[in-house]
Write a protein that holds these residues in place. Structure first.
Motif, PDB file in Angstrom:
ATOM      1  N   GLY A   1      -2.274  15.286 -25.022  1.00  0.00           N
ATOM      2  CA  GLY A   1      -1.500  14.606 -23.983  1.00  0.00           C
ATOM      3  C   GLY A   1      -2.365  14.296 -22.780  1.00  0.00           C
ATOM      4  O   GLY A   1      -3.589  14.403 -22.797  1.00  0.00           O
ATOM      5  N   THR A   2      -1.677  13.948 -21.685  1.00  0.00           N
ATOM      6  CA  THR A   2      -2.391  13.494 -20.496  1.00  0.00           C
ATOM      7  C   THR A   2      -2.899  14.640 -19.644  1.00  0.00           C
ATOM      8  O   THR A   2      -3.740  14.451 -18.792  1.00  0.00           O
ATOM      9  N   GLY A   3      -2.366  15.827 -19.819  1.00  0.00           N
ATOM     10  CA  GLY A   3      -2.830  16.941 -19.007  1.00  0.00           C
ATOM     11  C   GLY A   3      -2.238  16.899 -17.613  1.00  0.00           C
ATOM     12  O   GLY A   3      -1.218  16.270 -17.376  1.00  0.00           O
ATOM     13  N   ARG A   4      -2.884  17.558 -16.669  1.00  0.00           N
ATOM     14  CA  ARG A   4      -2.347  17.674 -15.324  1.00  0.00           C
ATOM     15  C   ARG A   4      -2.836  16.563 -14.384  1.00  0.00           C
ATOM     16  O   ARG A   4      -2.360  16.440 -13.289  1.00  0.00           O
ATOM     17  N   ARG A   5      -3.811  15.788 -14.786  1.00  0.00           N
ATOM     18  CA  ARG A   5      -4.341  14.776 -13.892  1.00  0.00           C
ATOM     19  C   ARG A   5      -3.377  13.598 -13.832  1.00  0.00           C
ATOM     20  O   ARG A   5      -3.035  13.002 -14.836  1.00  0.00           O
ATOM     21  N   ARG A   6      -2.945  13.293 -12.603  1.00  0.00           N
ATOM     22  CA  ARG A   6      -2.039  12.176 -12.417  1.00  0.00           C
ATOM     23  C   ARG A   6      -2.603  11.243 -11.366  1.00  0.00           C
ATOM     24  O   ARG A   6      -3.377  11.651 -10.515  1.00  0.00           O
ATOM     25  N   GLY A   7      -2.188  10.000 -11.450  1.00  0.00           N
ATOM     26  CA  GLY A   7      -2.595   9.021 -10.449  1.00  0.00           C
ATOM     27  C   GLY A   7      -1.456   8.808  -9.454  1.00  0.00           C
ATOM     28  O   GLY A   7      -0.297   8.753  -9.847  1.00  0.00           O
ATOM     29  N   TRP A   8      -1.787   8.697  -8.187  1.00  0.00           N
ATOM     30  CA  TRP A   8      -0.781   8.491  -7.142  1.00  0.00           C
ATOM     31  C   TRP A   8      -1.104   7.179  -6.442  1.00  0.00           C
ATOM     32  O   TRP A   8      -2.249   6.934  -6.063  1.00  0.00           O
ATOM     33  N   THR A   9      -0.084   6.360  -6.249  1.00  0.00           N
ATOM     34  CA  THR A   9      -0.297   5.135  -5.494  1.00  0.00           C
ATOM     35  C   THR A   9      -0.386   5.480  -4.010  1.00  0.00           C
ATOM     36  O   THR A   9       0.018   6.569  -3.576  1.00  0.00           O
ATOM     37  N   THR A  10      -0.899   4.546  -3.231  1.00  0.00           N
ATOM     38  CA  THR A  10      -1.007   4.752  -1.789  1.00  0.00           C
ATOM     39  C   THR A  10       0.368   4.944  -1.164  1.00  0.00           C
ATOM     40  O   THR A  10       0.536   5.771  -0.265  1.00  0.00           O
ATOM     41  N   GLU A  11       1.365   4.211  -1.669  1.00  0.00           N
ATOM     42  CA  GLU A  11       2.725   4.344  -1.139  1.00  0.00           C
ATOM     43  C   GLU A  11       3.293   5.734  -1.421  1.00  0.00           C
ATOM     44  O   GLU A  11       3.934   6.337  -0.563  1.00  0.00           O
ATOM     45  N   GLN A  12       3.065   6.252  -2.629  1.00  0.00           N
ATOM     46  CA  GLN A  12       3.551   7.588  -2.971  1.00  0.00           C
ATOM     47  C   GLN A  12       2.881   8.643  -2.091  1.00  0.00           C
ATOM     48  O   GLN A  12       3.541   9.543  -1.575  1.00  0.00           O
ATOM     49  N   LYS A  13       1.574   8.529  -1.920  1.00  0.00           N
ATOM     50  CA  LYS A  13       0.864   9.482  -1.065  1.00  0.00           C
ATOM     51  C   LYS A  13       1.405   9.424   0.353  1.00  0.00           C
ATOM     52  O   LYS A  13       1.618  10.461   0.989  1.00  0.00           O
ATOM     53  N   GLY A  14       1.619   8.205   0.847  1.00  0.00           N
ATOM     54  CA  GLY A  14       2.134   8.036   2.205  1.00  0.00           C
ATOM     55  C   GLY A  14       3.494   8.679   2.390  1.00  0.00           C
ATOM     56  O   GLY A  14       3.759   9.336   3.401  1.00  0.00           O
ATOM     57  N   ARG A  15       4.380   8.504   1.398  1.00  0.00           N
ATOM     58  CA  ARG A  15       5.719   9.115   1.489  1.00  0.00           C
ATOM     59  C   ARG A  15       5.639  10.640   1.488  1.00  0.00           C
ATOM     60  O   ARG A  15       6.332  11.312   2.250  1.00  0.00           O
ATOM     61  N   ILE A  16       4.782  11.184   0.633  1.00  0.00           N
ATOM     62  CA  ILE A  16       4.661  12.644   0.546  1.00  0.00           C
ATOM     63  C   ILE A  16       4.044  13.206   1.827  1.00  0.00           C
ATOM     64  O   ILE A  16       4.498  14.226   2.350  1.00  0.00           O
ATOM     65  N   VAL A  17       3.019  12.534   2.357  1.00  0.00           N
ATOM     66  CA  VAL A  17       2.398  12.987   3.608  1.00  0.00           C
ATOM     67  C   VAL A  17       3.403  12.915   4.747  1.00  0.00           C
ATOM     68  O   VAL A  17       3.523  13.844   5.545  1.00  0.00           O
ATOM     69  N   ALA A  18       4.165  11.814   4.817  1.00  0.00           N
ATOM     70  CA  ALA A  18       5.174  11.684   5.875  1.00  0.00           C
ATOM     71  C   ALA A  18       6.228  12.777   5.747  1.00  0.00           C
ATOM     72  O   ALA A  18       6.659  13.362   6.746  1.00  0.00           O
ATOM     73  N   GLU A  19       6.624  13.088   4.530  1.00  0.00           N
ATOM     74  CA  GLU A  19       7.608  14.153   4.303  1.00  0.00           C
ATOM     75  C   GLU A  19       7.067  15.502   4.759  1.00  0.00           C
ATOM     76  O   GLU A  19       7.796  16.325   5.313  1.00  0.00           O
TER      77      GLU A  19
END
Length: 143
Positions: free
Chosen positions: A23-41
């Motif tokens: 499978g894909t394992g634990r490595r995931r890709g995050w878009t800039t928008e997703q990172k921004g939302r998580i950082v803002a949260e």
């Protein structure tokens, strides 16, 4: 050398169990928008960074790294407009009865006007923050 190091060592046992991860394992890709939302949260909520990271399947170190990167971008002023902000200290106005107030001018390029005592400083767009700070300090010292 100790006594136990001189004793004969037993042969290692053969491998009895082998796990294969697919499978894909634990490595995931995050878009800039997703990172921004998580950082803002992580800044907005009353929760700890660890709790926000856990909720999104991140490590706290990864979220702290994203926060540092966002702070560096904010400090660099890499916005699309290229605008940057200079620190300003607002003090209570002192009465200056002898200073006329200039009428607003609608023509020409937009400018910032700062009135300190009898001095009027007009700042055109694109002015250097360090130069502006030097001028304001000099005018303030003269007043």
């Amino acid at each position: 050398m100790s006594d136990t190091e001189l004793l004969p060592k037993p042969k290692p046992e053969p491998v009895r169990r082998l796990e294969v991860f697919t499978g894909t394992g634990r490595r995931r890709g995050w878009t800039t928008e997703q990172k921004g939302r998580i950082v803002a949260e992580s800044y907005e909520s009353g929760e700890t960074v660890s709790a926000v990271a856990r909720r999104h399947g991140l490590t706290p170190q990864q979220l702290f790294g994203w926060r540092r990167a966002a702070e560096r971008l904010a400090e660099a002023g890499t916005g699309e407009s290229g605008s940057a902000f200079a620190p300003v200290i607002v003090e209570a106005a002192r009465p200056c009865a002898g200073v006329p107030i200039a009428a607003a001018q609608l023509s020409g390029s937009p400018m910032i006007e700062i009135v300190i005592g009898a001095a009027i400083i007009r700042i055109p767009p694109g002015s250097d923050a360090a130069t502006l700070q030097t001028v304001l300090r000099a005018v303030r010292a003269a007043v």
